[in-house]
Design an enzyme around this catalytic site. Structure first.
Site, PDB file in Angstrom:
ATOM      1  CB  VAL A 162       3.635  -9.009  63.345  1.00  0.00           C
ATOM      2  CG1 VAL A 162       4.469 -10.217  62.719  1.00  0.00           C
ATOM      3  CG2 VAL A 162       2.911  -8.277  62.353  1.00  0.00           C
ATOM      4  N   PRO A 163       2.575 -11.528  65.958  1.00  0.00           N
ATOM      5  CG  PRO A 163       1.423 -13.509  65.977  1.00  0.00           C
ATOM      6  CD  PRO A 163       1.749 -12.440  64.960  1.00  0.00           C
ATOM      7  CB  CYS A 164       7.667 -11.718  67.467  1.00  0.00           C
ATOM      8  SG  CYS A 164       7.559 -10.384  68.296  1.00  0.00           S
ATOM      9  CG  HIS A 165       3.539 -12.734  71.721  1.00  0.00           C
ATOM     10  ND1 HIS A 165       2.941 -11.987  70.811  1.00  0.00           N
ATOM     11  CD2 HIS A 165       2.574 -13.575  72.155  1.00  0.00           C
ATOM     12  CE1 HIS A 165       1.624 -12.440  70.786  1.00  0.00           C
ATOM     13  NE2 HIS A 165       1.258 -13.164  71.449  1.00  0.00           N
ATOM     14  NE  ARG A 166       0.021 -15.933  69.016  1.00  0.00           N
ATOM     15  CZ  ARG A 166      -1.280 -15.533  68.195  1.00  0.00           C
ATOM     16  NH1 ARG A 166      -0.975 -15.638  66.979  1.00  0.00           N
ATOM     17  NH2 ARG A 166      -1.980 -14.668  68.527  1.00  0.00           N
TER      18      ARG A 166
END
Length: 194
Positions: A162-166
């Protein structure tokens, strides 16, 4: 106490695999876990029968994460890599640049209310792109909840998948990340590479 010989290590691995298979067959393997070496360090992967429930960076303390899973999900936690084969394969593909989105069943029981709404939106941010905390707050239906979006991302139990780094600050600065600033920068750079 001496370190096990290579033959003893093989025997231990076989015994662990039998124990994990027996626990799964008996329906008493509630949380399976494994580790995966990656460009952002060793990752802990944990899954229930529902799906992947946790991805943890080494800086979080894997033992502490396993203890928390034992408290919040079930005390029946066992190293059982087979349940995590698909997750490990897809993460390897992601780090090799061959995967842009994950196709895994997810167990979202560690996320609640607004955090869950935020995390469900994050996969909509395209690979190689970023969105501001403010934009994510608006997309989640609460445009003034910018700080809450930051908290939701900082406590994301399934980073990478779940790409919270984006999610970045409005001024373009990276912002905080559960895996640390170096990990966030590496992931953003990895996705920016064609």
């Amino acid at each position: 106490m001496t370190d096990p010989t290579p033959a003893e290590q093989v025997d231990l691995a076989v015994l662990r695999a039998r124990l994990a298979a027996g626990a799964a067959d008996a329906g008493v393997l509630d949380v399976a876990w494994s580790t995966l070496d990656s460009p952002v360090g060793r990752l802990l992967l944990a899954a229930t029968e529902v799906g992947l429930v946790r991805v943890a960076f080494e800086v979080e303390g894997h033992d502490a994460v396993l203890d928390r899973l034992a408290t919040t999900v079930s005390p029946r936690v066992l190293r059982a890599p087979a349940r995590l084969d698909a997750a490990a394969r897809q993460l390897d593909e992601y780090f090799a640049g061959r995967r842009r989105a994950f196709d895994l069943p997810l167990d979202r029981r560690l996320s609640r209310a607004f955090q869950l709404a935020v995390l469900e939106h994050l996969p909509e941010i395209p690979y190689g792109r970023t969105a501001s905390y403010a934009a994510v707050a608006a997309a989640a239906g609460s445009p003034r909840a910018v700080r809450a979006v930051g908290t939701a991302c900082a406590t994301n139990p399934l980073p990478l998948v779940v790409p919270c780094h984006r999610v970045v600050r409005s001024d373009g600065a990276a912002g905080r990340y559960r895996g640390g600033p170096e990990a966030k920068a590496l992931l953003i750079d990895l996705e920016a590479t064609p």
